[in-house]
Design a protein around this motif. Structure first.
Motif, PDB file in Angstrom:
ATOM      1  N   PRO A 195       3.352   5.152  14.429  1.00 52.98           N
ATOM      2  CA  PRO A 195       3.986   4.561  13.251  1.00 52.98           C
ATOM      3  C   PRO A 195       4.518   5.638  12.322  1.00 52.98           C
ATOM      4  CG  PRO A 195       1.893   3.502  13.701  1.00 52.98           C
ATOM      5  CD  PRO A 195       1.977   4.679  14.623  1.00 52.98           C
ATOM      6  N   GLU A 196       5.621   5.367  11.631  1.00 49.97           N
ATOM      7  CA  GLU A 196       6.310   6.354  10.806  1.00 49.97           C
ATOM      8  C   GLU A 196       5.408   6.934   9.731  1.00 49.97           C
ATOM      9  OE1 GLU A 196      10.291   6.275   8.127  1.00 49.97           O
ATOM     10  OE2 GLU A 196      10.353   5.181  10.017  1.00 49.97           O
TER      11      GLU A 196
ATOM     12  N   GLN B 235      -1.232  -1.666  19.578  1.00 49.94           N
ATOM     13  CA  GLN B 235      -0.308  -2.084  18.534  1.00 49.94           C
ATOM     14  C   GLN B 235      -1.031  -2.864  17.435  1.00 49.94           C
ATOM     15  OE1 GLN B 235       2.610  -4.130  21.034  1.00 49.94           O
ATOM     16  NE2 GLN B 235       4.124  -2.556  20.566  1.00 49.94           N
TER      17      GLN B 235
ATOM     18  N   GLY C  22      -2.933  -0.695  15.110  1.00 50.21           N
ATOM     19  CA  GLY C  22      -2.133   0.237  14.332  1.00 50.21           C
ATOM     20  C   GLY C  22      -2.059   1.630  14.914  1.00 50.21           C
TER      21      GLY C  22
ATOM     22  N   SER D 120       3.222   1.993  17.075  1.00 56.51           N
ATOM     23  CA  SER D 120       4.144   1.067  16.424  1.00 56.51           C
ATOM     24  C   SER D 120       4.228  -0.252  17.188  1.00 56.51           C
ATOM     25  CB  SER D 120       5.536   1.715  16.359  1.00 56.51           C
ATOM     26  OG  SER D 120       6.505   0.761  15.979  1.00 56.51           O
ATOM     27  N   ASP D 121       4.453  -1.330  16.430  1.00 57.27           N
ATOM     28  CA  ASP D 121       4.631  -2.630  17.062  1.00 57.27           C
ATOM     29  C   ASP D 121       6.095  -3.069  17.037  1.00 57.27           C
ATOM     30  OD1 ASP D 121       5.012  -3.170  14.415  1.00 57.27           O
ATOM     31  OD2 ASP D 121       3.469  -4.724  14.263  1.00 57.27           O
ATOM     32  N   GLN D 122       6.990  -2.115  16.849  1.00 55.94           N
ATOM     33  CA  GLN D 122       8.410  -2.428  16.761  1.00 55.94           C
ATOM     34  C   GLN D 122       9.041  -2.682  18.127  1.00 55.94           C
ATOM     35  OE1 GLN D 122       9.951  -2.862  13.676  1.00 55.94           O
ATOM     36  NE2 GLN D 122       7.760  -2.767  13.204  1.00 55.94           N
TER      37      GLN D 122
END
Length: 226
Positions: free
Chosen positions: A214-215, A157, A160, A163-165
């Protein structure tokens, strides 16, 4: 006159007392007897009385080490699994998230693949295993493994890669669930080959991790494909 100081010698590790050594010897005899009977007679037909007789201990003594046959399976595996997990997690890590996870899981597949008959029993019996004389040692090993996976996830995370959500500990538990299901699916086969099992596990993990990307990475990848 200058004196030369002798190098300090470490005190030898204290030897086990006779009582402690006797307990270890009995535990090892019980492990060996249970392993042998489970493999030759099968888990169902083997009885605690047969295991005690082969281990040359009384039935009451056997109950000091295991509450029932299910407990005996974990007595057989707990120590080695604990050492295996600690060793896998402490090994130098490199590569991305998937590569690091596979390095850890490869050791488990090698270990279980070397003794498939007993491993099938263990992986079958661990469902809802939360009580018994051997349960805490097993649960601690599982917690250690999930915690180690959580550290790897948190690193991914921060870099990168994913995701770190979502909380790293929750992701670690999710990844462990995938491994746990995949290894049972694999060991249940008539001839569980380690290479094939690992390839299948990697596909499962890659599918799972792609959903964590990640998006912006997903968008960039879509543009390249277009």
């Amino acid at each position: 006159m200058k004196t030369t100081r002798k190098p300090r010698q470490e005190a030898p590790a204290p030897e086990l007392g006779r009582r402690e050594q006797n307990k270890l010897d009995k535990a090892e005899r019980i492990r060996a007897a249970a392993s042998s009977l489970f493999e030759t007679h099968g888990y169902g037909p083997a009885t605690l009385r047969q295991i005690a007789r082969r281990a040359h201990v009384g039935l009451g003594t056997l109950f000091n080490y295991a509450a029932d046959k299910r407990d005996l399976i974990f007595l057989i595996f707990n120590e080695e699994l604990g050492e295996l997990t600690a060793s896998a997690l402490s090994a130098p890590r490199s590569g991305g998230l998937i590569g690091q996870l596979m390095a850890i899981y490869r050791r488990h597949y090698d270990y279980f693949g070397a003794r498939p008959e007993l491993s099938r029993i263990l992986l079958q019996e661990l469902t809802f295993y939360s009580s018994g004389k051997q349960s805490e040692a097993f649960l601690q090993t599982r917690r250690t493994l999930i915690s180690g996976i959580g550290t790897i996830v948190a690193d991914a995370q921060r870099s990168g890669e994913i995701s770190d959500q979502e909380d790293a500990r929750f992701i670690a538990r999710s990844l462990f669930f995938s491994y746990s299901a995949a290894i049972r699916w694999w060991i249940a086969g008539p001839q569980p080959r380690v290479k094939a099992g690992l390839a299948d596990l990697q596909r499962v993990l890659e599918l799972q991790v792609r959903g964590l990307a990640p998006e912006e990475k997903i968008k960039r990848k879509s543009r390249r494909i277009a």
